[in-house]
Design a protein around this motif. Structure first.
Motif, mmCIF file in Angstrom:
data_model
loop_
_atom_site.group_PDB
_atom_site.id
_atom_site.type_symbol
_atom_site.label_atom_id
_atom_site.label_comp_id
_atom_site.label_asym_id
_atom_site.label_seq_id
_atom_site.Cartn_x
_atom_site.Cartn_y
_atom_site.Cartn_z
ATOM 1 N N ASN A 78 -84.603 -84.509 28.887
ATOM 2 C CA ASN A 78 -83.938 -84.498 30.196
ATOM 3 C C ASN A 78 -82.419 -84.415 30.102
ATOM 4 O O ASN A 78 -81.719 -84.577 31.107
ATOM 5 C CB ASN A 78 -84.331 -85.753 30.985
ATOM 6 N N LYS A 118 -80.385 -82.329 32.673
ATOM 7 C CA LYS A 118 -80.358 -82.932 34.006
ATOM 8 C C LYS A 118 -79.437 -84.150 34.032
ATOM 9 O O LYS A 118 -78.703 -84.365 35.001
ATOM 10 C CB LYS A 118 -81.769 -83.352 34.425
ATOM 11 N N ILE A 119 -79.505 -84.942 32.978
ATOM 12 C CA ILE A 119 -78.669 -86.145 32.906
ATOM 13 C C ILE A 119 -77.194 -85.745 32.956
ATOM 14 O O ILE A 119 -76.399 -86.363 33.666
ATOM 15 C CB ILE A 119 -78.982 -86.951 31.632
ATOM 16 N N GLN A 120 -76.824 -84.704 32.214
ATOM 17 C CA GLN A 120 -75.416 -84.280 32.190
ATOM 18 C C GLN A 120 -74.935 -83.771 33.541
ATOM 19 O O GLN A 120 -73.763 -83.916 33.882
ATOM 20 C CB GLN A 120 -75.207 -83.185 31.144
ATOM 21 N N LYS A 121 -75.824 -83.158 34.308
ATOM 22 C CA LYS A 121 -75.444 -82.608 35.614
ATOM 23 C C LYS A 121 -75.397 -83.662 36.711
ATOM 24 O O LYS A 121 -74.799 -83.431 37.761
ATOM 25 C CB LYS A 121 -76.434 -81.509 36.018
ATOM 26 N N ASP A 122 -76.012 -84.816 36.498
ATOM 27 C CA ASP A 122 -76.078 -85.867 37.501
ATOM 28 C C ASP A 122 -74.674 -86.427 37.749
ATOM 29 O O ASP A 122 -74.014 -86.893 36.821
ATOM 30 C CB ASP A 122 -77.005 -86.977 37.017
ATOM 31 N N PRO A 123 -74.196 -86.374 39.005
ATOM 32 C CA PRO A 123 -72.856 -86.901 39.290
ATOM 33 C C PRO A 123 -72.681 -88.363 38.858
ATOM 34 O O PRO A 123 -71.590 -88.765 38.461
ATOM 35 C CB PRO A 123 -72.729 -86.764 40.812
ATOM 36 N N GLY A 124 -73.749 -89.140 38.894
ATOM 37 C CA GLY A 124 -73.675 -90.542 38.482
ATOM 38 C C GLY A 124 -73.490 -90.722 36.985
ATOM 39 O O GLY A 124 -73.169 -91.815 36.520
ATOM 40 N N SER A 125 -73.696 -89.667 36.224
ATOM 41 C CA SER A 125 -73.568 -89.728 34.766
ATOM 42 C C SER A 125 -72.206 -89.281 34.265
ATOM 43 O O SER A 125 -71.938 -89.348 33.063
ATOM 44 C CB SER A 125 -74.636 -88.839 34.111
ATOM 45 N N GLN A 126 -71.347 -88.820 35.143
ATOM 46 C CA GLN A 126 -70.097 -88.221 34.689
ATOM 47 C C GLN A 126 -69.181 -89.187 33.946
ATOM 48 O O GLN A 126 -68.522 -88.802 32.974
ATOM 49 C CB GLN A 126 -69.360 -87.554 35.856
#
Length: 89
Positions: A67, A70-78
């Motif tokens: 995943n 997807k994790i990298q694209k998640d705004p919460g992961s920035q």
């Protein structure tokens, strides 16, 4: 800040690790992490002692790798992705 893709296989273990999160630890905003068996965290050398926590189970690491895009694209992961990018340099 570069938003280049972070290669999981190339940087896992050096710029970041997937680890088991111990109960009672605090988040960056000071909240206590509840005791949830199986909870994992992405940590970097910037996280100090947490970078030495025990590695997550292989199944959990495999799931994170699957995943990763997807994790990298998640705004919460920035926040964490920026931390990893600093650790790569």
């Amino acid at each position: 800040m570069s938003l280049s893709y972070i290669q999981f296989g190339k940087h896992h273990g050096t710029a970041f690790r997937i680890v088991k999160t111990p109960a009672g630890m605090s988040t960056r905003d000071g909240k206590t992490i509840p005791d949830e068996p199986g909870r994992i965290s992405i940590v970097t050398p910037e996280n100090g002692e947490s970078f030495k926590w025990p590695a997550a189970d292989k199944k959990q690491v495999k799931m994170m790798r699957k995943n990763w895009g997807k994790i990298q694209k998640d705004p919460g992961s920035q926040y964490k992705m920026d931390q990893i990018r600093r650790s790569i340099k």
